[in-house]
Design a protein around this motif. Structure first.
Motif, short mmCIF file in Angstrom:
data_model
loop_
_atom_site.label_atom_id
_atom_site.label_comp_id
_atom_site.label_asym_id
_atom_site.label_seq_id
_atom_site.Cartn_x
_atom_site.Cartn_y
_atom_site.Cartn_z
N ARG A 264 0.37 5.82 -14.03
CA ARG A 264 -0.36 5.61 -12.76
C ARG A 264 -0.28 6.86 -11.89
NH1 ARG A 264 0.92 0.98 -14.89
NH2 ARG A 264 -0.08 -1.00 -14.33
N ARG A 265 0.86 7.53 -11.91
CA ARG A 265 0.96 8.78 -11.17
C ARG A 265 0.02 9.84 -11.76
NH1 ARG A 265 7.02 9.66 -12.02
NH2 ARG A 265 6.50 11.81 -11.44
N LEU A 266 -0.11 9.85 -13.09
CA LEU A 266 -1.05 10.77 -13.73
C LEU A 266 -2.48 10.44 -13.30
CD1 LEU A 266 -1.87 12.94 -15.80
CD2 LEU A 266 -1.78 11.14 -17.56
N ARG A 267 -2.85 9.17 -13.32
CA ARG A 267 -4.19 8.77 -12.90
C ARG A 267 -4.43 9.20 -11.45
NH1 ARG A 267 -4.46 2.69 -13.32
NH2 ARG A 267 -6.45 3.12 -12.28
N ARG A 268 -3.42 9.07 -10.63
CA ARG A 268 -3.55 9.42 -9.21
C ARG A 268 -3.84 10.92 -9.05
NH1 ARG A 268 1.02 10.67 -5.44
NH2 ARG A 268 0.27 10.36 -3.31
N GLN A 269 -3.12 11.77 -9.78
CA GLN A 269 -3.36 13.21 -9.67
C GLN A 269 -4.73 13.59 -10.22
OE1 GLN A 269 -1.70 15.29 -7.95
NE2 GLN A 269 -0.05 13.85 -7.46
N CYS A 270 -5.16 12.88 -11.28
CA CYS A 270 -6.51 13.16 -11.81
C CYS A 270 -7.58 12.78 -10.79
CB CYS A 270 -6.73 12.38 -13.11
SG CYS A 270 -5.76 12.99 -14.50
N THR A 271 -7.40 11.65 -10.12
CA THR A 271 -8.36 11.22 -9.09
C THR A 271 -8.44 12.24 -7.96
OG1 THR A 271 -7.95 8.90 -9.63
CG2 THR A 271 -8.94 9.37 -7.49
N LEU B 205 -1.53 2.36 -3.04
CA LEU B 205 -0.77 1.12 -3.19
C LEU B 205 -1.50 0.15 -4.12
CD1 LEU B 205 0.59 0.53 0.44
CD2 LEU B 205 1.47 1.98 -1.42
N ASP B 206 -2.82 0.14 -4.04
CA ASP B 206 -3.59 -0.68 -4.98
C ASP B 206 -3.41 -0.19 -6.41
OD1 ASP B 206 -4.55 -2.20 -2.87
OD2 ASP B 206 -6.35 -0.97 -2.63
N LEU B 207 -3.33 1.12 -6.59
CA LEU B 207 -3.14 1.69 -7.92
C LEU B 207 -1.82 1.25 -8.53
CD1 LEU B 207 -3.87 3.77 -10.18
CD2 LEU B 207 -2.75 5.51 -8.77
N PHE B 208 -0.75 1.23 -7.73
CA PHE B 208 0.56 0.88 -8.26
C PHE B 208 0.79 -0.63 -8.34
CE2 PHE B 208 1.20 5.30 -7.12
CZ PHE B 208 1.97 5.75 -8.17
N GLY B 209 -0.10 -1.42 -7.77
CA GLY B 209 -0.12 -2.84 -8.04
C GLY B 209 0.79 -3.68 -7.18
N CYS C 142 8.79 9.16 -6.24
CA CYS C 142 8.35 10.33 -7.01
C CYS C 142 6.90 10.68 -6.69
CB CYS C 142 8.48 10.05 -8.51
SG CYS C 142 10.18 9.93 -9.12
N ALA C 143 6.06 9.65 -6.59
CA ALA C 143 4.66 9.89 -6.28
C ALA C 143 4.51 10.52 -4.89
CB ALA C 143 3.88 8.59 -6.35
N LEU D 180 3.85 16.45 -13.73
CA LEU D 180 3.44 15.84 -12.46
C LEU D 180 4.10 16.50 -11.25
CD1 LEU D 180 3.25 12.09 -13.53
CD2 LEU D 180 1.36 13.67 -13.05
N PRO D 181 5.39 16.83 -11.28
CA PRO D 181 5.95 17.56 -10.12
C PRO D 181 5.30 18.93 -9.93
CG PRO D 181 7.70 16.60 -11.43
CD PRO D 181 6.44 16.45 -12.23
#
Length: 804
Positions: free
Chosen positions: A228-235, A486-490, A474-475, A191-192
């Protein structure tokens, strides 16, 4: 046995037993015969219960129509002539785009459930990629071996972890299509460096999360945000991969998988695989003769034989009988001790026989681990003492018996470890050797708590602010945060970002929140509280190892005895500011035991139950603890030599606690004299901490406690049990919800213990900062009787509240 109790997998259709398995079956005794031999070695029968898990036939299903012919042929070559029904169901769900968790018994073939959709996609779409996450390196390597053996063109699988040579990493990023790694490497490396992985992420079709039940507590909460960070980078690169999770049987796997991924997840839980029979014995080491200081001194607590020594002897006996055996031990040091003692016993019986036993644990070099795995699989080794590094997935075909030294903390782990034997279809033996511990003592005398109870739900809390804040940092360091993130991280993400802005870590701009520092945030997924402390040999400057900051005050205080690879050292100085402890080698005839003082204040009450003279509460607390001294004790006798003062800073922890209060009148009416209240509450606290892992997926070292005859915030006699992690880990909430069951088991284990005044099997604690003083076993039973007589018997339904 109910279907909730998983057991080992028999040989797959069409697959012949391995030569090692055939040899073991031909030369070794049956599980029942082996158990009889092991029982005969003791003067008194140590077995408290034997459970027979019967064999079961499987239910096969046709190959899904979408599975390519070449994949079917490859599976057939490996002995898989057809999938089981649960494998086909989970694979169909994933293939149609549904996130799915397959939660079935140990060795039920969960790997095929995710391999079918993942490999089918790789074969039909030459651009697609797959990411596989395992909790251990050994499991990832084993999966790599299984996929490589299928010999499928174009899949190009590769392991990417800390052992991967740097020369190979660039090739993996650019060319590998099935990357096997772990959450730590995803967090620290992938991720980094997401820009270098953009090609891979842009084509990512599936994310496989194997053994997902292992992601619990604070570690599980950290992994939830890494995903969730992985999902964010994929998006960000226009991709939405399908998540396929594999779990041992667990309570409510769909909800757990949803908390872990933040996605709706379908669950497949009906295990349709066949299994071999298992003989499962509960084993309580015998009580040793208690020496007395004088003929009149007969009130000493009985001492049980060490579970480590008992396991070592059982391992030696099993190996001598020609039985290939794996012994699971809870600590690295324990695994080394079991292997060493078993080797010594075997060499005394037959010179050179000890060479057939070895230890296996994290911390070994990669080459050492691979050689041990190869030797065990080939039959060159007959016995292995391992930490839980071998609990997950490694296909140890041909093992006949498993010894489990101490309850591993959850029923899921217990069955996972037991399932390492019998994996070629033969009958298997599993033995749980109880430690001198309240929970272990309870389980060996209450077999229904092991065999008649569904496995527990995995506890994790992604909303923990002490996890959420650093993960958002980190994100942001990977890419600026946006409102959609912010919605992704809940829940709690907005407040956590605001706190990071106020602290100067993030800067808010119209396009989002930006990380302000050049260095990345330092977040360890598995680490303790605080930066790790380096242990350095004073004379040579050699780095021996590290200890997490949360444990350093107890393990590395000046004067402490520190063990490393069988060599003992004494700590000269502890420099907390520089994160370094200087030590020198020494073999003293004494051990050290830190003692601390703890205070606790209630911050807020989340929920409470008013039960007349008893109150049950859940809320936030501030815990302040300070290591103030340490004892030196003779190794041979346990005699206290002296107590030496320490000058270490206090540590503060805001966390979540469950606590109960009793009115002084109820204690008096229940037969507890006012002078005995501190000892009664202290003993009840110790026992309650020891039994909490029965209902929550935690270890007693994950939690702490405090008891007091009158607490200033409650105004009453109170027992607190709190999560030992900042922000909480979900354990206190679980204790609150199951309070009646938890405290009933606590009362039973104290009342049923055969000691007179308290021992490690009931009310003494190995981590008590007050030296297990004062303690009153009889009055602890009275306290728990009062609580249980007034608390609701079912699940707690408290009401929110605030301090009056």
């Amino acid at each position: 046995m109910t279907s909730d109790s998983p057991a080992p997998r028999p040989r797959r259709p069409g697959r012949p037993p391995s030569p090692a398995a055939a040899h073991a079956a031909a030369t070794g005794p049956s599980p029942a015969q082996l158990l009889s031999q092991l029982r005969a070695r003791s003067g008194t029968d140590p077995v408290t219960h034997v459970e027979r898990v019967p064999a079961r036939t499987g239910k096969a299903a046709p190959w899904p129509s979408w599975v390519p012919v070449e994949l079917q042929a490859a599976c057939t070559r490996q002995g898989v002539t057809a999938p089981w029904q649960h494998q086909a169901e989970a694979a169909d769900l994933a293939h149609t785009g549904n996130h799915v968790v397959v939660a079935t018994g140990t060795a039920s073939g969960k790997s095929l459930a995710y391999q079918l959709p993942a490999l089918s996609t790789l074969l039909t779409d030459p651009r697609a990629t797959v990411l596989y996450l395992a909790p251990t390196k050994a499991l990832a390597v084993d999966q790599l071996r299984a996929i490589t053996e299928l010999e499928l063109d174009g899949v190009r699988p590769a392991c990417y972890d800390g052992d991967t040579p740097r020369a190979e990493r660039e090739w993996i990023r650019q060319h590998a299509r099935f990357v096997l790694t772990n959450p730590d490497m995803l967090h620290h490396g992938i991720l980094p460096g997401h820009a270098q992985w953009a090609r891979f992420l842009r084509r990512l079709a599936y994310v496989v999360v194997d053994e997902c039940h292992s992601y619990r507590g604070v570690f599980g909460s950290q992994v939830a945000h890494v995903l969730r960070r992985l999902r964010r980078q994929c998006t960000r690169v226009g991709r939405t991969p399908v998540f396929v999770l594999a779990s041992a049987t667990s309570g409510d796997p769909a909800a757990t998988a949803q908390r872990l991924t933040g996605l709706p997840v379908a669950a497949v839980t009906a295990d349709t695989s066949p299994r071999g029979g298992v003989t499962f014995a509960l084993w309580e080491p015998p009580t040793l003769p208690t020496p007395t200081a004088s003929p009149d001194d007969t009130d000493l607590a009985p001492v049980r034989r060490s579970a480590l020594r008992e396991t070592a002897d059982l391992l030696a006996d099993a190996v001598a009988a020609g039985v290939r055996t794996l012994a699971f031990v809870r600590s690295r040091r324990g695994a080394e001790a079991v292997a060493a003692n078993a080797r010594r016993a075997l060499d005394e019986a037959v010179s050179g026989l000890g060479a057939q036993v070895a230890a296996y644990r994290a911390g070994y070099l990669r080459e050492e681990r691979r050689e041990l795995e190869r030797s065990l699989l080939s039959g060159e080794l007959r016995g292995l003492a391992s930490t839980n590094a071998l609990e997950f997935g490694v296909d140890l075909v041909g093992l006949d018996a498993v010894l489990i030294c101490g309850y591993p903390g959850t029923r899921a782990s217990l069955w996972q470890q037991a399932g390492r034997a019998g994996r070629s279809g033969q009958e298997a033996l599993a033995v749980l050797v109880a430690r001198d511990d309240p929970l272990d003592s309870y389980l060996v005398h209450h077999p229904e708590a092991v065999f008649g109870t569904p496995v527990e739900a995995t506890v994790l809390d992604p909303t923990n602010p002490y996890v959420l804040g650093p993960q958002l940092a980190c994100a942001a360091a990977e890419a600026p945060l946006t409102p959609a993130d912010l919605d992704l991280f809940g829940e709690g993400a907005k407040e956590a970002v605001e706190a990071l802005v106020e602290a100067g870590a993030l800067r808010q701009r119209p396009t989002g929140w930006y990380w302000r520092h050049r260095e990345r945030p330092q977040v360890e997924l598995r680490g303790g509280d605080g930066a790790p402390i380096c242990v350095v040999e004073t004379a040579t400057g050699r780095l021996l190892g590290t200890v997490d900051g949360g444990s350093s005050h107890f393990l590395l205080h000046p004067g402490a005895v520190y063990l490393h690879q069988g060599v003992s050292y004494v700590v000269d100085t502890l420099d907390l500011a520089d994160g370094c402890a200087l030590v020198h080698p020494e073999e003293p005839d004494w051990s050290t035991h830190a003692r601390d003082v703890t205070s606790l204040s209630v911050v807020a009450v989340r929920s409470y139950v008013d039960a007349g003279p008893v109150g049950l509460f859940l809320g936030e607390v501030d815990v302040t603890s300070q290591v103030v001294s340490y004892q030196r004790r003779r190794i041979a006798t346990g005699e206290v030599i002296d107590t030496r003062p320490l000058d270490l800073p206090a540590r503060e922890l805001r966390t979540v606690a469950v606590w109960f209060t009793l009115s002084p009148e109820s204690l008096t009416a229940g037969g507890v004299d006012p002078a005995d209240v501190p000892g009664a509450l202290h003993a009840a606290e110790h026992a309650a901490i020891g039994l909490l892992p029965l209902t929550a997926t935690c270890d007693r070292w994950d939690i702490g406690g405090l008891s007091t005859a009158t607490h200033p915030d409650t105004g009453a006699p109170t027992v607190f049990v709190y999560d030992g992690h900042r922000g909480g880990a979900g354990f206190a909430e679980r204790a609150y919800a199951t309070a009646a069951t938890w405290l009933r088991a606590t009362r039973d284990v104290v009342a049923e213990c055969g000691c007179e005044s308290g021992c490690p099997s009931c009310v003494q604690s190995p981590k008590c900062g007050n030296g297990n003083n004062p303690l009153s076993k009889a009055d602890a039973i009275r306290v728990l009787d009062i609580v249980l007589a007034n608390l609701p018997s079912g699940a707690v339904r408290g009401q929110p509240g605030i301090l009056p």
